[in-house]
Write a protein that holds these residues in place. Sequence first.
Motif, PDB file in Angstrom:
ATOM      1  N   LEU A 153       0.831  -1.208   0.000  1.00 51.41           N
ATOM      2  CA  LEU A 153       0.000   0.000   0.000  1.00 51.41           C
ATOM      3  C   LEU A 153       0.865   1.258   0.000  1.00 51.41           C
ATOM      4  O   LEU A 153       0.524   2.254  -0.662  1.00 51.41           O
ATOM      5  CB  LEU A 153      -0.933  -0.019   1.213  1.00 51.41           C
ATOM      6  N   THR A 154       1.973   1.220   0.724  1.00 55.32           N
ATOM      7  CA  THR A 154       2.890   2.364   0.736  1.00 55.32           C
ATOM      8  C   THR A 154       3.531   2.559  -0.635  1.00 55.32           C
ATOM      9  O   THR A 154       3.686   3.687  -1.115  1.00 55.32           O
ATOM     10  CB  THR A 154       3.982   2.148   1.805  1.00 55.32           C
ATOM     11  N   ALA A 155       3.889   1.461  -1.285  1.00 54.70           N
ATOM     12  CA  ALA A 155       4.471   1.537  -2.628  1.00 54.70           C
ATOM     13  C   ALA A 155       3.480   2.129  -3.620  1.00 54.70           C
ATOM     14  O   ALA A 155       3.874   2.863  -4.536  1.00 54.70           O
ATOM     15  CB  ALA A 155       4.907   0.141  -3.078  1.00 54.70           C
ATOM     16  N   VAL A 157      -5.079   5.561  -0.453  1.00 51.53           N
ATOM     17  CA  VAL A 157      -5.359   4.187  -0.849  1.00 51.53           C
ATOM     18  C   VAL A 157      -6.480   3.653   0.034  1.00 51.53           C
ATOM     19  O   VAL A 157      -6.547   3.963   1.224  1.00 51.53           O
ATOM     20  CB  VAL A 157      -4.096   3.309  -0.731  1.00 51.53           C
ATOM     21  N   TYR A 158      -7.385   2.900  -0.563  1.00 50.98           N
ATOM     22  CA  TYR A 158      -8.539   2.367   0.167  1.00 50.98           C
ATOM     23  C   TYR A 158      -8.715   0.901  -0.233  1.00 50.98           C
ATOM     24  O   TYR A 158      -8.937   0.603  -1.399  1.00 50.98           O
ATOM     25  CB  TYR A 158      -9.794   3.169  -0.186  1.00 50.98           C
ATOM     26  N   GLU A 159      -8.618   0.015   0.713  1.00 50.33           N
ATOM     27  CA  GLU A 159      -8.655  -1.419   0.421  1.00 50.33           C
ATOM     28  C   GLU A 159     -10.055  -1.922   0.054  1.00 50.33           C
ATOM     29  O   GLU A 159     -11.006  -1.726   0.808  1.00 50.33           O
ATOM     30  CB  GLU A 159      -8.155  -2.213   1.613  1.00 50.33           C
ATOM     31  N   VAL A 160     -10.142  -2.603  -1.081  1.00 50.95           N
ATOM     32  CA  VAL A 160     -11.399  -3.260  -1.459  1.00 50.95           C
ATOM     33  C   VAL A 160     -11.705  -4.388  -0.470  1.00 50.95           C
ATOM     34  O   VAL A 160     -12.862  -4.675  -0.169  1.00 50.95           O
ATOM     35  CB  VAL A 160     -11.310  -3.805  -2.898  1.00 50.95           C
ATOM     36  N   GLU A 179      11.969  -0.194  -0.959  1.00 54.06           N
ATOM     37  CA  GLU A 179      12.000   1.046  -0.174  1.00 54.06           C
ATOM     38  C   GLU A 179      10.796   1.152   0.742  1.00 54.06           C
ATOM     39  O   GLU A 179      10.913   1.540   1.908  1.00 54.06           O
ATOM     40  CB  GLU A 179      12.046   2.243  -1.126  1.00 54.06           C
ATOM     41  N   ALA A 180       9.625   0.779   0.221  1.00 56.47           N
ATOM     42  CA  ALA A 180       8.401   0.856   1.026  1.00 56.47           C
ATOM     43  C   ALA A 180       8.443  -0.117   2.193  1.00 56.47           C
ATOM     44  O   ALA A 180       7.887   0.172   3.271  1.00 56.47           O
ATOM     45  CB  ALA A 180       7.197   0.565   0.140  1.00 56.47           C
ATOM     46  N   SER A 181       9.124  -1.247   2.019  1.00 59.33           N
ATOM     47  CA  SER A 181       9.192  -2.259   3.077  1.00 59.33           C
ATOM     48  C   SER A 181      10.042  -1.804   4.256  1.00 59.33           C
ATOM     49  O   SER A 181       9.868  -2.277   5.385  1.00 59.33           O
ATOM     50  CB  SER A 181       9.769  -3.567   2.507  1.00 59.33           C
ATOM     51  N   GLN A 182      10.951  -0.888   4.001  1.00 59.99           N
ATOM     52  CA  GLN A 182      11.835  -0.419   5.065  1.00 59.99           C
ATOM     53  C   GLN A 182      11.121   0.486   6.056  1.00 59.99           C
ATOM     54  O   GLN A 182      11.434   0.479   7.251  1.00 59.99           O
ATOM     55  CB  GLN A 182      13.032   0.307   4.446  1.00 59.99           C
ATOM     56  N   SER A 183      10.165   1.266   5.576  1.00 59.76           N
ATOM     57  CA  SER A 183       9.406   2.146   6.484  1.00 59.76           C
ATOM     58  C   SER A 183       7.967   2.261   5.992  1.00 59.76           C
ATOM     59  O   SER A 183       7.541   3.325   5.525  1.00 59.76           O
ATOM     60  CB  SER A 183      10.057   3.534   6.544  1.00 59.76           C
ATOM     61  N   PRO A 184       7.188   1.186   6.078  1.00 57.59           N
ATOM     62  CA  PRO A 184       5.812   1.204   5.583  1.00 57.59           C
ATOM     63  C   PRO A 184       4.889   2.054   6.454  1.00 57.59           C
ATOM     64  O   PRO A 184       5.051   2.108   7.681  1.00 57.59           O
ATOM     65  CB  PRO A 184       5.405  -0.269   5.634  1.00 57.59           C
ATOM     66  N   LEU A 185       3.956   2.725   5.808  1.00 63.03           N
ATOM     67  CA  LEU A 185       2.933   3.480   6.535  1.00 63.03           C
ATOM     68  C   LEU A 185       1.860   2.516   7.019  1.00 63.03           C
ATOM     69  O   LEU A 185       1.644   1.460   6.436  1.00 63.03           O
ATOM     70  CB  LEU A 185       2.311   4.536   5.615  1.00 63.03           C
ATOM     71  N   ASN A 186       1.181   2.887   8.076  1.00 63.14           N
ATOM     72  CA  ASN A 186       0.117   2.031   8.634  1.00 63.14           C
ATOM     73  C   ASN A 186      -1.181   2.317   7.881  1.00 63.14           C
ATOM     74  O   ASN A 186      -1.995   3.145   8.293  1.00 63.14           O
ATOM     75  CB  ASN A 186      -0.043   2.302  10.122  1.00 63.14           C
ATOM     76  N   LEU A 187      -1.403   1.619   6.773  1.00 65.15           N
ATOM     77  CA  LEU A 187      -2.533   1.894   5.885  1.00 65.15           C
ATOM     78  C   LEU A 187      -3.557   0.764   5.830  1.00 65.15           C
ATOM     79  O   LEU A 187      -4.708   0.985   5.461  1.00 65.15           O
ATOM     80  CB  LEU A 187      -2.018   2.170   4.467  1.00 65.15           C
ATOM     81  N   ALA A 188      -3.164  -0.435   6.171  1.00 64.72           N
ATOM     82  CA  ALA A 188      -4.037  -1.603   6.024  1.00 64.72           C
ATOM     83  C   ALA A 188      -5.205  -1.548   7.001  1.00 64.72           C
ATOM     84  O   ALA A 188      -5.038  -1.215   8.177  1.00 64.72           O
ATOM     85  CB  ALA A 188      -3.245  -2.882   6.237  1.00 64.72           C
ATOM     86  N   THR A 189      -6.383  -1.848   6.508  1.00 62.38           N
ATOM     87  CA  THR A 189      -7.589  -1.862   7.356  1.00 62.38           C
ATOM     88  C   THR A 189      -8.352  -3.172   7.258  1.00 62.38           C
ATOM     89  O   THR A 189      -9.284  -3.401   8.014  1.00 62.38           O
ATOM     90  CB  THR A 189      -8.547  -0.722   6.946  1.00 62.38           C
TER      91      THR A 189
END
Length: 460
Positions: free
Chosen positions: A97-99, A108-111, A232-242
């Motif tokens: 999601l960060t990528a 980003v909004y998870e289906v 790169e996103a894996s190193q500092s991912p944002l908390n986006l998953a719901t």
Amino acid sequence: MDKFFHSVSLIEELCSGCINCIKRCPTQAIRVRHGKACITKEFCIDCGECVRTCQNHAKVINRDFIKCLNDFEYTVALPAPSLYSQFNNITDINAILTAILMLGFDDVYEVAASAEVVTEATKDYVNTHREQWPLVSTACPSVVRLIRVRFPNLIDHLLPLHPPVEIAAAAARKKAIEKTGLPSEKIGIIFISPCSSKVAYIKEPLGMEKSSIDRAIGITDIYPLILAHLQEASQSPLNLATAGRIGIGWGRSSGEALALETDEYLSADGIENVLQVLEDLEDEKLSGLRFIELDACNGGCVGGILTVENPFIAKTKLKKIKESLPERHTEEHKHMSYEELFWNVDVVYEPVFQLSGNFIESVALMNQVNTIYEKFPKLDCGICGAPTCKALAEDIVKGNATENQCIHILKQQIHEISKDATAFANDTTLNAANTPDYVTKLKKYINQIATLDNDLNREK
């Protein structure tokens, strides 16, 4: 809006005129005429089987690409659950999601989060509408379109719920408007799609007048872009998953049905298996079921024509991702009203296969079809350009083909002409080449041969 908009189209110059696609199409929407495939729009259900089958890549899916982000001031990505199964060694969805945000999306909004809401609504509806059992899932647009054109008696069994992607789009748009203050038309809701079916759904939605989704980018197109940013996103991912385990599970076959927590269900994937189930349901061979989940693609959405990973490997990957998640995660949609979740426009029968709008005329034309059909060898070889002998007979009655397109009929005619010509040549009574009878018969054979030659050339 085009009533019969389709995401699948043909590149004629790449088509070799083979018959692979006509044999795989579940609605017999394709013919090969004049050496090229042609698609009958009203028959097509956008399942993508012709795209999957075409060895010449002559069938393409008309979707959007990443540059469509420039069409809006604010964009929200809607990743399908099947997207997560396309990457290796993913333990945290937040990295993906960060990528996605790194590609230029604003949010980003998870289906998958909306899939959990649809699961709860489905449970309630199934339990309170026993008279409709078994209810058939409407998450796959191709299945709904198939029922709409081929199985009108099953329309009452359709679950009148919007698919998770539509629920997610509406919620994402509402959230974006509240966050930015922008008018709706300046906000782009962009679905990352695994298949052609959902691409077509945007332009021709089911159960509503207009979809909340603005664009659809194929997983196959965005995959390499995400992959380039994933480390790169894996190193500092944002908390986006719901989303939780239930929502993510919708990405593979049986995921929707298993989430209902009942044993009284049937799940089938792959268009041929879907057809078998619908035929059995129409013939009342299935009993004791509450719910039927049907996916046009093998393996479910992970097997969509716009995915990149092998569907069987993708199913395993998705299972591993699910194991690390709680059963339910999101609470965002609890405030959504009944009207937002359910259809507000009925899905009705589309009689595209009828020979006439008049019943009596249809019966008469069908009798003609059966008469012509009896002349054919019933081999369903497809050499004529139609998928079956019955389909060719219908094409002839509609004025779109001739009997001589059947190679077996043509061979029989050639045999009969050859037999007559041989007898003519051995007729000792015509001992003078310039007699009127000789000339007349000679012209007859020449005309017959010319007619057959024209029929052959017309189909080349």
